[in-house]
Write a protein that holds these residues in place. Sequence first.
Motif, PDB file in Angstrom:
ATOM      1  N   TYR A 139      43.001  44.366  41.146  1.00  0.00           N
ATOM      2  CA  TYR A 139      43.888  45.301  40.453  1.00  0.00           C
ATOM      3  C   TYR A 139      43.355  46.728  40.598  1.00  0.00           C
ATOM      4  N   GLN A 140      42.049  46.902  40.429  1.00  0.00           N
ATOM      5  CA  GLN A 140      41.438  48.229  40.554  1.00  0.00           C
ATOM      6  C   GLN A 140      41.561  48.774  41.975  1.00  0.00           C
ATOM      7  N   ILE A 141      41.426  47.917  42.972  1.00  0.00           N
ATOM      8  CA  ILE A 141      41.597  48.351  44.370  1.00  0.00           C
ATOM      9  C   ILE A 141      43.023  48.842  44.585  1.00  0.00           C
ATOM     10  N   ILE A 142      43.980  48.100  44.065  1.00  0.00           N
ATOM     11  CA  ILE A 142      45.383  48.474  44.250  1.00  0.00           C
ATOM     12  C   ILE A 142      45.696  49.767  43.499  1.00  0.00           C
ATOM     13  N   VAL A 143      45.177  49.922  42.290  1.00  0.00           N
ATOM     14  CA  VAL A 143      45.383  51.157  41.524  1.00  0.00           C
ATOM     15  C   VAL A 143      44.778  52.345  42.280  1.00  0.00           C
ATOM     16  N   LYS A 144      43.592  52.142  42.819  1.00  0.00           N
ATOM     17  CA  LYS A 144      42.904  53.207  43.563  1.00  0.00           C
ATOM     18  C   LYS A 144      43.742  53.681  44.750  1.00  0.00           C
ATOM     19  N   ASN A 172      54.899  49.203  38.813  1.00  0.00           N
ATOM     20  CA  ASN A 172      55.706  49.348  37.607  1.00  0.00           C
ATOM     21  C   ASN A 172      54.937  49.984  36.453  1.00  0.00           C
ATOM     22  N   GLY A 173      53.716  50.404  36.708  1.00  0.00           N
ATOM     23  CA  GLY A 173      52.916  51.102  35.710  1.00  0.00           C
ATOM     24  C   GLY A 173      52.444  50.227  34.560  1.00  0.00           C
ATOM     25  N   LEU A 174      52.312  48.927  34.812  1.00  0.00           N
ATOM     26  CA  LEU A 174      51.877  48.000  33.769  1.00  0.00           C
ATOM     27  C   LEU A 174      50.365  47.832  33.822  1.00  0.00           C
ATOM     28  N   SER A 175      49.752  47.888  32.661  1.00  0.00           N
ATOM     29  CA  SER A 175      48.302  47.728  32.607  1.00  0.00           C
ATOM     30  C   SER A 175      47.939  46.248  32.707  1.00  0.00           C
ATOM     31  N   LEU A 176      46.712  46.021  33.064  1.00  0.00           N
ATOM     32  CA  LEU A 176      46.214  44.654  33.196  1.00  0.00           C
ATOM     33  C   LEU A 176      45.486  44.293  31.910  1.00  0.00           C
ATOM     34  N   ASN A 177      46.232  43.802  30.951  1.00  0.00           N
ATOM     35  CA  ASN A 177      45.632  43.424  29.674  1.00  0.00           C
ATOM     36  C   ASN A 177      45.198  41.963  29.706  1.00  0.00           C
ATOM     37  N   GLU A 178      44.591  41.522  28.637  1.00  0.00           N
ATOM     38  CA  GLU A 178      44.060  40.158  28.578  1.00  0.00           C
ATOM     39  C   GLU A 178      45.163  39.106  28.759  1.00  0.00           C
ATOM     40  N   TYR A 179      46.328  39.368  28.187  1.00  0.00           N
ATOM     41  CA  TYR A 179      47.459  38.445  28.309  1.00  0.00           C
ATOM     42  C   TYR A 179      47.873  38.273  29.773  1.00  0.00           C
ATOM     43  N   ARG A 180      47.979  39.380  30.496  1.00  0.00           N
ATOM     44  CA  ARG A 180      48.379  39.313  31.911  1.00  0.00           C
ATOM     45  C   ARG A 180      47.295  38.652  32.757  1.00  0.00           C
ATOM     46  N   VAL A 181      46.035  38.965  32.475  1.00  0.00           N
ATOM     47  CA  VAL A 181      44.935  38.343  33.219  1.00  0.00           C
ATOM     48  C   VAL A 181      44.979  36.832  33.018  1.00  0.00           C
ATOM     49  N   ASN A 182      45.117  36.399  31.768  1.00  0.00           N
ATOM     50  CA  ASN A 182      45.174  34.959  31.492  1.00  0.00           C
ATOM     51  C   ASN A 182      46.369  34.298  32.172  1.00  0.00           C
ATOM     52  N   ASN A 195      39.746  33.691  39.522  1.00  0.00           N
ATOM     53  CA  ASN A 195      38.714  34.163  38.611  1.00  0.00           C
ATOM     54  C   ASN A 195      39.178  35.474  37.968  1.00  0.00           C
ATOM     55  N   PRO A 196      39.022  35.632  36.649  1.00  0.00           N
ATOM     56  CA  PRO A 196      39.425  36.879  35.991  1.00  0.00           C
ATOM     57  C   PRO A 196      38.745  38.117  36.578  1.00  0.00           C
ATOM     58  N   PHE A 197      37.486  37.989  36.966  1.00  0.00           N
ATOM     59  CA  PHE A 197      36.780  39.118  37.576  1.00  0.00           C
ATOM     60  C   PHE A 197      37.448  39.522  38.887  1.00  0.00           C
ATOM     61  N   LEU A 198      37.859  38.549  39.694  1.00  0.00           N
ATOM     62  CA  LEU A 198      38.547  38.828  40.959  1.00  0.00           C
ATOM     63  C   LEU A 198      39.868  39.541  40.691  1.00  0.00           C
ATOM     64  N   ILE A 199      40.599  39.076  39.694  1.00  0.00           N
ATOM     65  CA  ILE A 199      41.885  39.688  39.352  1.00  0.00           C
ATOM     66  C   ILE A 199      41.691  41.157  38.989  1.00  0.00           C
ATOM     67  N   ILE A 200      40.712  41.431  38.157  1.00  0.00           N
ATOM     68  CA  ILE A 200      40.444  42.807  37.726  1.00  0.00           C
ATOM     69  C   ILE A 200      39.997  43.665  38.904  1.00  0.00           C
ATOM     70  N   GLN A 201      39.132  43.117  39.736  1.00  0.00           N
ATOM     71  CA  GLN A 201      38.631  43.854  40.906  1.00  0.00           C
ATOM     72  C   GLN A 201      39.778  44.206  41.856  1.00  0.00           C
TER      73      GLN A 201
END
Length: 114
Positions: free
Chosen positions: A44-49, A17-27, A36-42
């Motif tokens: 997310y980056q794999i899926i974006v890639k 849906n083209g939504l960024s992963l901001n602090e609100y969504r991570v929380n 873990n927030p680091f896992l979520i970001i990691q």
Amino acid sequence: MSDNKLFLEELKDLVENGLSLNEYRVNGLVEKYNKNPFLIIQLYQIIVKNYRVLPFLIDIESAIYEYIVNEEMLNDKTFYGATLYVADMFDTTQTYIKCKINQTKKAPNRLLSA
């Protein structure tokens, strides 16, 4: 459906849906899935890639597990060590990870690769 699958499906939906992963969504994801927030970001980056293949993925959970295992094996880990690492990441058993990867290998459309 497992919590990990729901979690990965939600991350996939964010990307599709083209939504960024901001602090609100991570929380929100941390609270909802206890990840873990680091896992979520990691993840997310794999899926974006791999955004272009998302519509063709049948099982995002299996694809992500296989992707991370392959990445870890590129970093000189054995299959055993890589699957153990992924099991620890997702707070599940190594046997479950191996089974999910075997499902992906048997699927006709293996799309995510390291």
